[in-house]
Each structure stands twice: as structure tokens, then as C-alpha cells.
Enzyme design. Structure first.
Site, PDB file in Angstrom:
ATOM      1  CG  ASN A  96      -7.612  -2.214  -5.785  1.00 31.16           C
ATOM      2  OD1 ASN A  96      -6.649  -2.974  -5.636  1.00 31.16           O
ATOM      3  ND2 ASN A  96      -7.853  -1.233  -4.924  1.00 31.16           N
ATOM      4  CG  ASP A 121      -2.043   0.976   1.135  1.00 31.62           C
ATOM      5  OD1 ASP A 121      -2.328   1.443   0.013  1.00 31.62           O
ATOM      6  OD2 ASP A 121      -2.643   1.307   2.169  1.00 31.62           O
TER       7      ASP A 121
END
Ligand code: FPP
Length: 246
Positions: free
Chosen positions: A69, A21
Site C-alpha cells: 500500500n 477490501d
């Protein structure tokens, strides 16, 4: 002594999973478009895959694209998919050099056909590599995986292939996307957030968790080695007492 030399080679995690991330924030901090962060992130992927090979971690699983996503802006998704294809083409030689077999988990049918074809091309070309397995989680979500598992087992129960009394951990393991992978020993999340974000919920039941503020594009070999050394200093009790495991 270097960080790498301090690692006990007989006690590395058998299965390391990583939530990569911070690509977007890395790019924003530098005044770049988000895709630059993903591109630098792809370079970090190569570095970490090689570092895991050097210290002989048998299983590495990377959260490359989640079911959530798909809700990102269309352009970012398109560029990420292009980057994936380019990285797969480019890194085939890295996988061959280190005897790494490529594997993928997730709802792979949801991927654009070009990504799907490139992915399976590399999976096929590396299938005889036996030493290590790199798994990419693509269009992956743990809840989706659990729903899929329950549906498949239910159908087998309905057709008298499995009886409900015989459903145990191994039956469930055998229906997950991760059916060929061992449980996760260490989960690393970069980028400062301390959450799991729908990643391998069943498989991390006894994993050690390691969170770092370092943004994924900045995460280096030495940062990985620090995480491994931290892991090696932990006592994994699996519900037992400290005395029982000594
Ligand atoms: C999270 O950062 C990262 C992703 C959603 C994608 C991960 C992709 C790569 C590392 C590049 C290519 C991958 C491979 C396997 C070659 P973010 O965009 O959520 O960052 P932010 O939280 O700072 O916005």
C-alpha cells in the site's frame, strides 16, 4: 431466530483475520473520492470489532495497511494515516468498554511518527485488557515478516544460540510478528477478490477461507454472523480423516 442467536457460542473461531477490501470501489460507485470509502470503512471496523466482542471471539486481526500500500498515491496514503490517527483516538473508549487489548504487527518503524506514537499510546492504555486482542496489521507483508524471521534465526544460529537441528515450528512462530497470537481459524476477505495478498501466509496454514463480494464499507454485523455460521458448518480435519475427528 436472529443470525446472532443461531451461532454456537462454543465454536466461534479463536482467531479471526480479515482482509478489508473494497473501500475504493465503494466510493467510486457512489461518485465520492476514495478517502470517503476508507472513512466509511473505519465505521465498519468499529461495528465488526463490537460484533466480535459480543460473540466472544478472542483474537481479531485486521489488514489495515500492507507493505504494498506504500505504492499508492501520496495523498491517499497521507489521508489514510490521518484517518488511522483519528480512529485510534476515537475508538480507545470502544476498546476499553469491551476489554480489548490493542496490538500491532508489521514493519511499524516505517509508519509516520505521529501514527506510531498514537498507536503505542493506545497499545499502552489497553495493555491490561485481558479478554480480547485486536491486532492491526500496519505496513505488514507476510514475505517481509518471513525474511525478518529468517534473518533473526540465522543470526542466532551464527552466534550458537540456536542449533539448526532445533529449528521447528515453534522457533519460527516465536520470531514472527504474530509471536503472541494463535494460528488463524477463519480468514474473511470482502470486496470480491479471491486471493491472500501477502497476508499471514504462515499463520493461515489451516484456516478456513471465506470470500464475499460485499465491499468492506457495506460489511455489517449480520454479514459477519453469516460468515461465522458458514464456518461452523465446515469440518476441520487438519489432515485427518472424517472418521478420526468424529
Ligand atoms: C482496502 O480497500 C482497504 C485499505 C487498503 C485500507 C483499510 C482501511 C480502513 C478500513 C480504514 C481505517 C482502518 C482502521 C483500522 C480504523 P481498497 O482501497 O483497496 O479498495 P479497492 O480495492 O476497492 O480499491
Amino acid at each position: 431466530m436472529s443470525l446472532q442467536d443461531q451461532i454456537d457460542k462454543n465454536n466461534v473461531p479463536n482467531h479471526l483475520a480479515v482482509i478489508m477490501d473494497g473501500n475504493g470501489r465503494w466510493a467510486k460507485k457512489k461518485g465520492f473520492f476514495r478517502i470517503k470509502g476508507h472513512e466509511k470503512g473505519a465505521k465498519a471496523v468499529k461495528e465488526i470489532v463490537e460484533a466480535c466482542a459480543e460473540i466472544k471471539i478472542p483474537y481479531l486481526t485486521l489488514y489495515a495497511f500492507s507493505t504494498e500500500n506504500w505504492n499508492r498515491p501520496k495523498l491517499e496514503i497521507e489521508l489514510l494515516m490521518k484517518l488511522l490517527i483519528a480512529s485510534l483516538k476515537k475508538e480507545l473508549k470502544t476498546l476499553q468498554k469491551h476489554n480489548i487489548k490493542l496490538n500491532a504487527i508489521g514493519n511499524l518503524n516505517a509508519l509516520p511518527i505521529k501514527v506510531y506514537n498514537e498507536l503505542f499510546d493506545v497499545i499502552k492504555k489497553t495493555e491490561t485488557n485481558k479478554q480480547k486482542t485486536l491486532t492491526l496489521a500496519l505496513s505488514y507483508g507476510s514475505r517481509e515478516e518471513i525474511i525478518k524471521t529468517i534473518k533473526e534465526i540465522s543470526i542466532k544460529v551464527k552466534n550458537n544460540i540456536i542449533s539448526p537441528e532445533n529449528i521447528d515450528e515453534s522457533v519460527i512462530n516465536n520470531h514472527l510478528y504474530t509471536q503472541n497470537l494463535p494460528d488463524v481459524d477463519l480468514l474473511i476477505r470482502t470486496g470480491g477478490e479471491q486471493r491472500i495478498s501477502n497476508f499471514l501466509l504462515w499463520q493461515i496454514a489451516y484456516a478456513e477461507l471465506y470470500f464475499t463480494d460485499i465491499l468492506w464499507p457495506d460489511f455489517t454485523k449480520n454479514n459477519l454472523f453469516e460468515a461465522i455460521l458458514n464456518y461452523q458448518n465446515r469440518e476441520r480435519r487438519f489432515g485427518k480423516t472424517s472418521e478420526q475427528i468424529k
